[in-house]
Design a protein around this motif. Structure first.
Motif, PDB file in Angstrom:
ATOM      1  N   LEU B 191     -54.885 -23.385 -63.747  1.00 38.06           N
ATOM      2  CA  LEU B 191     -55.963 -22.615 -63.110  1.00 38.06           C
ATOM      3  C   LEU B 191     -57.016 -23.554 -62.520  1.00 38.06           C
ATOM      4  O   LEU B 191     -57.535 -23.332 -61.421  1.00 38.06           O
ATOM      5  N   ILE B 192     -57.289 -24.615 -63.227  1.00 42.36           N
ATOM      6  CA  ILE B 192     -58.270 -25.591 -62.735  1.00 42.36           C
ATOM      7  C   ILE B 192     -57.701 -26.323 -61.521  1.00 42.36           C
ATOM      8  O   ILE B 192     -58.380 -26.529 -60.509  1.00 42.36           O
ATOM      9  N   GLU B 193     -56.428 -26.677 -61.641  1.00 41.86           N
ATOM     10  CA  GLU B 193     -55.784 -27.348 -60.501  1.00 41.86           C
ATOM     11  C   GLU B 193     -55.777 -26.432 -59.276  1.00 41.86           C
ATOM     12  O   GLU B 193     -56.030 -26.864 -58.151  1.00 41.86           O
ATOM     13  N   ALA B 194     -55.524 -25.158 -59.520  1.00 43.06           N
ATOM     14  CA  ALA B 194     -55.502 -24.196 -58.408  1.00 43.06           C
ATOM     15  C   ALA B 194     -56.872 -24.106 -57.743  1.00 43.06           C
ATOM     16  O   ALA B 194     -56.982 -24.072 -56.513  1.00 43.06           O
ATOM     17  N   ALA B 195     -57.918 -24.095 -58.570  1.00 48.46           N
ATOM     18  CA  ALA B 195     -59.281 -24.032 -58.032  1.00 48.46           C
ATOM     19  C   ALA B 195     -59.567 -25.247 -57.162  1.00 48.46           C
ATOM     20  O   ALA B 195     -60.139 -25.126 -56.073  1.00 48.46           O
ATOM     21  N   ARG B 196     -59.160 -26.432 -57.650  1.00 51.49           N
ATOM     22  CA  ARG B 196     -59.398 -27.645 -56.857  1.00 51.49           C
ATOM     23  C   ARG B 196     -58.556 -27.629 -55.592  1.00 51.49           C
ATOM     24  O   ARG B 196     -59.025 -28.015 -54.513  1.00 51.49           O
ATOM     25  N   ASP B 197     -57.289 -27.172 -55.687  1.00 49.75           N
ATOM     26  CA  ASP B 197     -56.408 -27.117 -54.513  1.00 49.75           C
ATOM     27  C   ASP B 197     -56.956 -26.176 -53.449  1.00 49.75           C
ATOM     28  O   ASP B 197     -56.754 -26.377 -52.251  1.00 49.75           O
ATOM     29  N   LEU B 198     -57.676 -25.160 -53.935  1.00 50.77           N
ATOM     30  CA  LEU B 198     -58.225 -24.190 -52.978  1.00 50.77           C
ATOM     31  C   LEU B 198     -59.585 -24.619 -52.428  1.00 50.77           C
ATOM     32  O   LEU B 198     -60.284 -23.833 -51.801  1.00 50.77           O
ATOM     33  N   GLY B 199     -60.000 -25.847 -52.737  1.00 51.21           N
ATOM     34  CA  GLY B 199     -61.187 -26.401 -52.099  1.00 51.21           C
ATOM     35  C   GLY B 199     -62.456 -26.397 -52.910  1.00 51.21           C
ATOM     36  O   GLY B 199     -63.516 -26.775 -52.412  1.00 51.21           O
ATOM     37  N   MET B 200     -62.410 -25.995 -54.147  1.00 51.34           N
ATOM     38  CA  MET B 200     -63.634 -26.028 -54.967  1.00 51.34           C
ATOM     39  C   MET B 200     -63.959 -27.460 -55.354  1.00 51.34           C
ATOM     40  O   MET B 200     -63.062 -28.266 -55.593  1.00 51.34           O
ATOM     41  N   THR B 201     -65.247 -27.740 -55.408  1.00 52.36           N
ATOM     42  CA  THR B 201     -65.666 -29.048 -55.910  1.00 52.36           C
ATOM     43  C   THR B 201     -65.524 -29.037 -57.427  1.00 52.36           C
ATOM     44  O   THR B 201     -65.307 -27.982 -58.041  1.00 52.36           O
TER      45      THR B 201
END
Lengths: 429, 295
Positions: B191-201
């Motif tokens: 879930l964290i990786e997904a958030a980063r992949d989707l452009g979140m800092t």
């Protein structure tokens, strides 16, 4: 007053007692039987009169005061003369750290028994454990203010003085038949102590003994904030505030007096933020407190056991109020009804009242003076046991006169008032 | 196939445990609170039959919790101390738990052991150690004087709010870290990786993914340390013993410790339990809601 008038007065008072007992659900016959069975109507005229004007203690027994002695009713008979000591394990019930182990060991060796110490944290716990049979003990420490309660609850057995010759031989005459236990029916004394002010002579600038009202030092102790302390005891802390106001009835149940004392104590929080604890026997020496309401044994313990290297004994000072102006109290020994070794219990009492044992217990461990004839301030100073400036820590027989101030049993309502006032003080509200 | 009763039977030890060690003792406290006192020995006399309970005392004591009344100040002080202690504990514990969960790879076990280590020493001993450190001539003041930070440092043990709050934090913080580590460990890393992949800092990922998903650990840790803090009386006693830092637990202890009113102590305990059960109800509601959100 003629004897006849006196008798009439007593009969009227007796009627009053009977009326009171009737109000509590007893028939007149039951009430009279109860009075006769307790021996009160015959032997205890002070009891009858005090009950009549409403100062009943637990179980309707009278409340002893230094000027108003009480003879407690006999709960059974004392053990017979000349019995042999029992064998097995003898159990002593006492505060922790209030008895020199060597005294216990010597007693065990003398009578060829194992001796064990069972402890309680405070007198409430002591009485509760005795009342609930939570312990099996043979002799117990007890304070005079609890004597009415434990006698009313029939927790003690009368003692036979023939086993305790040291009572008359060695103990102060004032305590042969003390006001709280006329004829010493249940108790022998153990330690005696005053309540005064312990302070650091090198930190406190005021000359406390020469102040007009030394108790007032607390209400002028702004510069010692954080380093002051009062005893963690409802009676002692509220008593301090009463003495500050010059009120010497330390057993008062007058709500105005108690409220005034509470207000004065609450004021202390802003003045000097006192700690409320019982660590004064070491914190004065350690410098954690500079001004602490203390029992007279505490300064001696500070000097004997807790003085840091390089610090001189004269840094620890103790102010004791003049006779009749400050509290003095004593502890006792008694034999519980549950005792399986009553002969040994009597012999224990005699053992602890032996002059040599009593002195050893005092100077080698407890710091609390036994009321023994041979223990005098001058003698203790001369033999180097105590420093001269702490002679005020040693009481003398005359301190226990009828005008002495002693915290004694209150009525249930009185106890509630004192406890509530104390609870309000320590809540800091 | 296993018989159906087997699964229910497995709950029996737990139920027995709860009944013997919680329900019965608490009922005894209630029976004392609504009971009477032995007129001679002043021991509590519990009244077991609820139909005979006397509620006068409770009404009177509850009224004393109103503003300006007897228990108001000590209740507010207790709540304030605990609010500060829990908040600061969380601020300290969360980064520690985060580090252990996310960054301490080979040292993770060692760090967890170190966290548990304080439990090996009794609470009393740990507090007494701090009494020595905070004493007027203790290490803290010696250091302040030596370093020139403060030429005349205060007596930390002389009745300071900060000392009591600090002691509460020190005493209870390990209980806060452990549930946080567990909660952070449970977060699915994908879930964290997904958030980063989707452009979140990293900051956005933390505030939008990690923090919300560790909410149960935060609440659990807060509850675990709040409950015992409310009943605590020995911490203020050890590091202050001044009326100005007294807590509600001290009042309960005073009335239970001796004297003619053990029923008042029991009633205060019941009142405190009612207050804490309100907090617990919020916690349980949050747990249920969080689980529903996750589904």
């Amino acid at each position: 007053m003629s004897e006849e008038n006196n008798d009439n007065g007593q009969n009227k008072t007796l009627d009053g007692v009977v009326d009171r007992l009737e109000k509590h659900g007893m028939s007149r016959r039951q009430a009279l039987k109860a009075i006769i069975a307790s021996g009160l109507g015959v032997t205890v005229s002070p009891l009858v009169s005090r009950v009549a004007w409403g100062a009943e203690g637990p179980g309707g027994l009278p409340l002893a005061r230094p000027g108003e002695p009480v003879t407690l009713p006999m709960n059974g008979s004392p053990i017979a003369d000349g019995l042999k000591p029992e064998s097995g394990t003898f159990t002593v019930f006492n505060y922790a750290d209030y008895l020199y182990k060597s005294i216990l060991d010597d007693f065990g060796a003398k009578y060829d028994v194992d001796v064990q110490l069972t402890t309680f944290a405070n007198m409430d716990q002591c009485v509760t454990k005795l009342a609930n049979n939570d312990v099996e003990v043979d002799v117990t420490e007890i304070t005079p203010d609890r004597l009415t309660q434990v006698t009313a609850g029939k927790l003690l057995q009368p003692i036979n003085h023939s086993y305790i010759p040291n009572l008359e031989k060695n103990v102060w005459p004032e305590l042969h038949s003390p006001f709280y236990d006329r004829e010493s029916r249940y108790t022998v004394p153990y330690a005696v102590y005053t309540t005064g002010i312990g302070y650091r002579g090198d930190k406190i600038s005021e000359d406390i003994p020469n102040m007009d009202n030394p108790w007032s030092i607390y209400w002028n102790a702004q510069e010692y904030a954080g380093y002051t302390g009062v005893l963690n005891s409802p009676r002692e802390s509220i008593g301090l505030a009463m003495l500050y106001r010059g009120k010497t009835n330390l057993n008062t149940e007058n709500p105005d007096d108690i409220d005034q004392a509470l207000e004065d104590l609450k004021a202390l929080v802003d003045i000097c933020n006192p700690q409320v604890n019982l660590t004064q026997y070491q914190t004065l020496a350690q410098g954690k407190s500079w001004l602490h309401q203390s029992w007279s044994g505490d300064p001696l313990m500070n000097v004997w056991w807790y003085l840091p290297e390089g610090q001189t004994a004269d840094s620890i000072q103790y102010w004791k109020a003049p006779r009749g102006m400050g509290p003095i109290q004593n502890d006792c020994w008694a034999v519980p009804q549950m005792s399986q070794k009553p002969v040994l219990a009597h012999l224990w009492m005699n053992h602890i009242l032996d002059s040599k044992n009593a002195l050893s217990n005092f100077v080698n461990f407890t710091g609390y003076q036994p009321p023994i004839n041979s223990v005098t301030p001058q003698k203790l100073i001369d033999d180097g046991t105590i420093p001269k400036h702490l002679s005020s820590c040693i009481s003398e027989p005359e301190d226990l006169g009828p005008d002495s101030l002693q915290y004694m049993t209150l009525t249930s309502e009185g106890q509630r008032m004192w406890q509530d006032a104390y609870a309000r003080f320590v809540s800091g509200a | 196939m296993y018989p159906r009763w087997l699964w229910k039977a497995l709950a029996f030890p737990g139920v027995l445990w709860l009944v013997l060690l919680f329900v019965l003792p608490f009922y005894a406290v209630i029976a004392v609170a609504f009971g009477t006192v032995d007129p001679i020995f002043q021991n509590p006399v519990p009244i077991w039959n609820p139909f005979n309970w006397n509620f006068d005392n409770t009404r009177e004591i509850l009224a004393q919790f109103l503003p300006g009344r007897r228990y108001w100040t000590v209740f507010v002080r207790t709540t304030t101390y605990i609010a500060f202690a829990v908040s600061i504990s969380l601020l300290i514990a969360y980064p520690v738990a985060y580090y252990i969960s996310r960054h301490a790879r080979r040292t993770k076990v060692l760090l967890l052991v170190l966290l548990v280590l304080p439990f090996w020493v009794s609470y009393l001993m740990r507090m007494l150690a701090w009494v020595g450190l905070l004493a007027p001539d203790g290490f803290i003041n010696s250091f302040l004087i030596w370093s020139g930070i403060d030429e005349s440092p205060p007596n930390w043990l002389g009745g300071h709010d900060g000392t009591v709050i600090y002691a509460l934090i020190y005493g209870y913080i390990p209980y806060m870290v452990l549930p946080l580590v567990a909660a952070l460990d449970r977060i699915d890393k994908s879930l964290i990786e997904a958030a980063r992949d989707l452009g979140m800092t990293a900051r956005q990922t933390f505030f939008r993914v990690t923090l919300p998903m560790s909410k149960m650990g935060i609440l659990g840790g807060c509850v675990i340390i709040t409950l015992p803090m409310f009943g605590d009386y020995y911490t203020p006693n050890l590091v202050s013993s001044s009326p100005s830092t007294s807590m509600l637990g001290n009042q309960i202890y005073l009335y239970f410790h001796g004297g003619p009113q053990p029923d008042v102590g029991a009633t205060l305990t019941v009142v405190l339990a009612i207050f804490l059960s309100i907090l617990m109800a919020y916690y349980l509601y949050s747990v249920a809601k969080a689980q529903k959100d996750l589904q």
